[in-house]
Design an enzyme around this catalytic site. Structure first.
Site, PDB file in Angstrom:
ATOM      1  CG  ASP A   1      -2.248   4.610  -4.512  1.00  0.00           C
ATOM      2  OD1 ASP A   1      -2.557   5.351  -3.313  1.00  0.00           O
ATOM      3  OD2 ASP A   1      -2.124   3.208  -4.389  1.00  0.00           O
TER       4      ASP A   1
ATOM      5  CG  HIS B   1      -3.134   1.353  -1.852  1.00  0.00           C
ATOM      6  ND1 HIS B   1      -3.562   2.760  -2.106  1.00  0.00           N
ATOM      7  CD2 HIS B   1      -4.031   0.538  -0.529  1.00  0.00           C
ATOM      8  CE1 HIS B   1      -3.490   3.011  -0.879  1.00  0.00           C
ATOM      9  NE2 HIS B   1      -4.248   2.142  -0.262  1.00  0.00           N
TER      10      HIS B   1
END
Ligand code: UDP
Length: 469
Positions: A122, A21
């Site tokens: 995110d 990520h």
């Protein structure tokens, strides 16, 4: 008084604490800094504690061109997810403590004369969008680290356009090829598995209507149909592949590494070993940073690699090391097969000696294979990897896929056949040519005037405009 200094837009980029990520969000940040934006990169205290310290230092050095690094808390500052009783409990705590500490951080930055104009979060940490919009009234963007095909499938689930548990054998979802139920992400066909992760993934869309932008680490040419479809309903911009510039357009000088690594990369031993091997002879094997093989599957893979008699570089993380069979460790000739706990994946994939990538099809690994034109053997384990593998084999035609038996075990014969097919057959050559085609398209998309380059430029221009009004 001199001329008033121009306002430089400041983005706070918030990454879920995992290697897969943070990597793309760092690369996107670098592209924004190149266009004159100020970036504060944020993840959890526990995550920063696990990364190798020299990389973090280089990211946060005092040079104003560099990324400033800050932290929020997941409620487990000493250990993160590993310190929690379960993912569900970790998530529940993180979702309470995270928004509060993010809010404190935004206030602290404002009082230090460094106010945040836009939060780029995110998709997993979608609540940060509520903090940005509802609490501070600033701009907000969701950043998806998975492909648009998968985002669209999950969005269909969120909207209940796709009912669970699955009842059909095949699904037609807009912008996507016809998918068998078993080609959908594992959380759908294996309904009830990993409820904590599934809950996070499904909820990524709960406040998407508040987002000023939806950013996706992919490129238009790779997923044009689904991107066209999603653009009708989201303010979507494809801005990838978020891979260090020196491997693609080379416009960000010295950007040859993501900059953060959760483990030591064993650079010297890997590269020295590869340097001795002939062009295209090595199978690189890795299953990323999260999922692990079962003991039985590790043994089948060990047999498959050994019996295929190829050179191989195999990443087995420390936590999985005990699963490697004893006979393998005792008989393995390290000149033939090198086993490491982590490697510099970008250097490995771009090394001349590497002929193919046996991969779990995590999205970053998939994009990296695409960017470097490396043919792949897809061996997906869970979540989006299943759907990524389908695209690799049948849509982009840049790889083959192993077969699993009725118990889900991938047998040594299947692994051996795939290696032979890629390295030695005529079909392998076709696959290599397709991989090279995708490599060129990936490079073009981030190069000057390419689709992702234009999208990033438009994002920055709009941000500047909105910040000055
Ligand atoms: N990676 C690495 N060294 C390794 C294995 C993986 O640097 O030995 C990097 C890889 O380049 C990629 C990331 O870790 O950028 C893994 O992300 P991916 O989405 O492929 O898989 P995940 O870890 O999320 O399952």
């Amino acid at each position: 008084m001199g001329e008033e200094s121009k306002h430089v837009a400041h983005c706070l980029v918030l990454a879920y604490p995992a290697q897969g990520h943070i990597n793309p969000m760092i690369e996107f940040s670098k592209r924004l800094i190149q266009r004159g934006l100020k970036i504060t990169l944020v993840s959890t205290v526990s995550f920063w504690n696990t990364t190798t310290p020299h990389t973090l230092k280089s990211l946060s050095s005092s040079d104003p061109q560099n990324i400033q690094v800050e932290s929020i808390s997941d409620g487990y500052d000493n250990g993160g997810l590993a310190a929690a009783e379960s993912l569900e409990i970790y998530k529940e705590t993180f979702w309470k403590v995270g928004p509060r500490t993010l809010s404190n951080l935004i206030q602290k930055l404002a009082s230090n004369n460094n106010p945040v104009d836009c939060v780029i979060c995110d998709g997993f940490l979608y609540w940060a969008l509520d903090v940005a919009k509802d609490e501070f009234g600033i701009l907000g963007a969701l950043f998806f680290t998975q492909p648009c095909a998968v985002n669209n499938i999950y969005f269909h689930v969120y909207k209940k356009w796709l009912e669970l548990p699955l009842s059909e054998s095949e699904y037609l979802i807009p912008g996507l090829p016809k998918l068998a139920a078993s080609e959908l992400p594992s959380f759908l066909y294996d309904y009830g598995s990993y409820p904590g992760y599934f809950d996070i993934i499904r909820n990524q869309f709960c406040n998407i209507h508040k987002a000023d932008w939806v950013l996706a680490n992919t490129f238009y040419e790779l997923e044009s149909q689904v991107v066209n479809w999603l653009k009708e309903i989201w303010p979507l911009k494809t801005i990838g592949p978020c891979v260090p510039s020196m491997y693609l357009d080379k416009r960000l000088l010295h950007d040859n590494d993501y900059g953060v690594s959760i483990y030591d990369q064993n650079i010297d031993s890997c590269i020295k070993w590869l340097n001795d091997k002939t062009k295209g002879s090595v199978v690189y094997v890795s299953f990323g940073s999260m999922a692990g093989l079962t003991e039985k599957q590790t043994e089948e893979l060990a047999f498959g690699l050994k019996e295929s008699d190829c050179y191989f570089l195999w990443v087995v993380r420390d936590c999985d090391h005990a699963k490697i069979p004893k006979w393998f460790l005792e008989t393995n000739d390290s000149e033939k097969g090198l086993v490491v706990t982590w490697c510099p994946q970008l250097l490995v994939l771009t090394h001349d000696a590497v002929g193919c990538f046996l991969t779990h099809c995590g999205w970053n690994s998939t994009l990296e294979a695409i960017c470097f034109g490396v043919p792949t053997i897809a061996m997906p384990l869970w979540t989006d990897q299943i759907t990524n593998a389908k695209h690799i084999k049948d849509v982009w035609k840049m790889g083959v896929r192993v077969d699993a038996d009725e118990k889900g075990l991938v047998r040594r014969e299947s692994i051996g056949n795939c290696i032979k097919e890629i390295l030695e057959s005529e079909k392998g050559n076709e696959i290599k040519n397709n991989a090279l085609k995708w490599r060129n398209l990936a490079k073009d998309s981030v190069d000057e005037g390419g689709s992702s380059d234009q999208n990033i430029t438009e994002f920055v221009a709009k941000l500047a405009q909105l910040c000055s009004t």
